[in-house]
Motif scaffolding. Structure first.
Motif, PDB file in Angstrom:
ATOM      1  N   ALA A 194       0.827  -1.208   0.000  1.00 32.06           N
ATOM      2  CA  ALA A 194       0.000   0.000   0.000  1.00 32.06           C
ATOM      3  C   ALA A 194       0.859   1.255   0.000  1.00 32.06           C
ATOM      4  CB  ALA A 194      -0.934  -0.007   1.212  1.00 32.06           C
ATOM      5  N   ILE A 195       2.014   1.182   0.665  1.00 31.99           N
ATOM      6  CA  ILE A 195       2.902   2.338   0.762  1.00 31.99           C
ATOM      7  C   ILE A 195       3.731   2.531  -0.505  1.00 31.99           C
ATOM      8  CG2 ILE A 195       4.916   3.267   1.993  1.00 31.99           C
ATOM      9  CD1 ILE A 195       3.830   1.862   4.511  1.00 31.99           C
ATOM     10  N   THR A 196       4.286   1.427  -1.021  1.00 29.56           N
ATOM     11  CA  THR A 196       5.269   1.537  -2.106  1.00 29.56           C
ATOM     12  C   THR A 196       4.684   1.389  -3.505  1.00 29.56           C
ATOM     13  OG1 THR A 196       5.774  -0.831  -1.982  1.00 29.56           O
ATOM     14  CG2 THR A 196       7.086   0.662  -0.612  1.00 29.56           C
ATOM     15  N   ASN A 197       3.632   0.600  -3.636  1.00 30.83           N
ATOM     16  CA  ASN A 197       3.085   0.344  -4.977  1.00 30.83           C
ATOM     17  C   ASN A 197       1.568   0.211  -4.916  1.00 30.83           C
ATOM     18  OD1 ASN A 197       2.901  -0.183  -7.690  1.00 30.83           O
ATOM     19  ND2 ASN A 197       3.755  -2.248  -7.586  1.00 30.83           N
ATOM     20  N   PRO A 198       0.858   1.291  -4.558  1.00 31.68           N
ATOM     21  CA  PRO A 198      -0.594   1.208  -4.374  1.00 31.68           C
ATOM     22  C   PRO A 198      -1.372   0.771  -5.613  1.00 31.68           C
ATOM     23  CG  PRO A 198       0.148   3.497  -4.390  1.00 31.68           C
ATOM     24  CD  PRO A 198       1.372   2.649  -4.291  1.00 31.68           C
TER      25      PRO A 198
ATOM     26  N   THR B 218      12.965  -0.698  -1.073  1.00 33.83           N
ATOM     27  CA  THR B 218      13.986  -0.218  -2.010  1.00 33.83           C
ATOM     28  C   THR B 218      13.471  -0.234  -3.444  1.00 33.83           C
ATOM     29  OG1 THR B 218      15.751  -1.052  -0.576  1.00 33.83           O
ATOM     30  CG2 THR B 218      16.337  -0.584  -2.856  1.00 33.83           C
ATOM     31  N   ALA B 219      12.774  -1.290  -3.813  1.00 39.89           N
ATOM     32  CA  ALA B 219      12.256  -1.411  -5.187  1.00 39.89           C
ATOM     33  C   ALA B 219      11.084  -0.477  -5.437  1.00 39.89           C
ATOM     34  CB  ALA B 219      11.851  -2.861  -5.455  1.00 39.89           C
ATOM     35  N   GLY B 220      10.308  -0.169  -4.390  1.00 40.55           N
ATOM     36  CA  GLY B 220       9.178   0.741  -4.556  1.00 40.55           C
ATOM     37  C   GLY B 220       8.150   0.208  -5.534  1.00 40.55           C
ATOM     38  N   SER B 221       7.782   1.034  -6.494  1.00 35.97           N
ATOM     39  CA  SER B 221       6.749   0.654  -7.459  1.00 35.97           C
ATOM     40  C   SER B 221       7.220  -0.417  -8.432  1.00 35.97           C
ATOM     41  CB  SER B 221       6.276   1.885  -8.252  1.00 35.97           C
ATOM     42  OG  SER B 221       7.352   2.451  -8.974  1.00 35.97           O
TER      43      SER B 221
END
Length: 285
Positions: free
Chosen positions: A113-117, A181-184
């Motif tokens: 939810a934080i990194t890739n909503p 680190t990878a995020g989206s």
């Protein structure tokens, strides 16, 4: 609009997890603590669970309720695990395990939810990961229960359980660090098409291992069985996890080579997978 809705789901999940965690307050109710292990205590617990579900039904509808009830259940499980962990029960180490399992599944959803909503869904909890995953979990519960009755001393090897707990904490931390680190660019499903925003991440924990999220999950899964002092499942989990990640990494690297070409091949030559005896997709010279 879509991003705002998905961020709302993350907030709802966090509030619901905390609501489930409120089970920790039950022993503080005057006169209830000595009854928690008996019929009256179980009845009180059932009423409490029904009350939580009723509150969620009043607060949320449709998808938000589905998110809330899963997060609340995981928070409740985490709280119960803590109560067992700090008890004098022979199931103390199983309490550690419940905390590890429930936190893993909830944090998968929250970090997504934080990194890739945009990729967030109910599947992000990984509660329905696969039939094999479910059977493996049930097998570990059965082994612990049977051995706890037949040879209880085996389940009280605290130093071994502590090693397992350390493995769980390190594995969990590594996986979540990889997701952050990878995020989206991180997704629970191997992507077959490259998006415009997809980049090759090689910094942070990705400079240590090509697949740090898999390395973390691998040692986390084995650590849960070391924690439970389950000799059969330690071997079974190690073999099954190794095979799963070997196949998964080969599939993913085939796609990554297609996406990034020589950039990924150079990265592949410099950085190991991080998993023992797994080299990844073989490239013909």
């Amino acid at each position: 609009m879509a991003a705002a809705r998905l961020l709302l789901e993350g907030r709802v999940s966090l509030l619901s997890f905390m609501l489930g965690l409120s089970v920790l307050l039950l022993p503080l109710v005057p006169g209830l603590e000595p009854l928690l292990g008996g019929t009256t205590g179980r009845l009180a617990l059932a009423i409490y669970i029904a009350g939580l579900n009723g509150l969620l039904l009043l607060l949320y509808r449709a998808l938000l309720y589905q998110v809330a009830v899963r997060a609340c259940f995981l928070g409740f499980a985490f709280g119960c695990g803590l109560l067992i962990s700090f008890s004098q029960s022979h199931w103390k180490h199983f309490g550690w395990y419940i905390c590890s399992l429930s936190f893993f599944h909830y944090s998968e959803y929250l970090i997504t939810a934080i990194t890739n909503p945009k990729s967030l869904s109910l599947d992000s909890f990984l509660l329905n990961h696969s039939l094999e995953y479910t059977l493996a979990a049930i097998s570990s519960w059965l082994e612990f229960t049977i051995e706890n009755f037949v040879y209880p001393e085996m389940k009280r090897i605290t130093w071994l359980a502590a090693i397992g707990l350390v493995m769980v904490l390190i594995g969990e931390s590594l996986r979540k660090a990889a997701m952050l680190t990878a995020g989206s660019n991180f997704n629970h499903i191997v992507q077959n098409e490259k998006s415009n925003t997809h980049i090759l991440v090689t910094s942070g924990v990705y400079s240590w291992f090509r697949h740090p999220s898999y390395v973390g999950w691998f040692y986390w899964s084995i650590g849960t069985q070391v924690l439970l002092c389950n000799p059969i499942c330690i071997v079974g989990y190690a073999a099954a996890s190794w095979r799963f990640f070997r196949e998964r990494i080969e599939e993913e690297e085939f796609t990554l080579i297609h996406f990034f070409g020589e950039q990924y091949l150079d990265y592949k030559r410099r950085v190991p997978t991080g998993l023992p005896f797994i080299k990844g997709f073989k490239v013909e010279p």
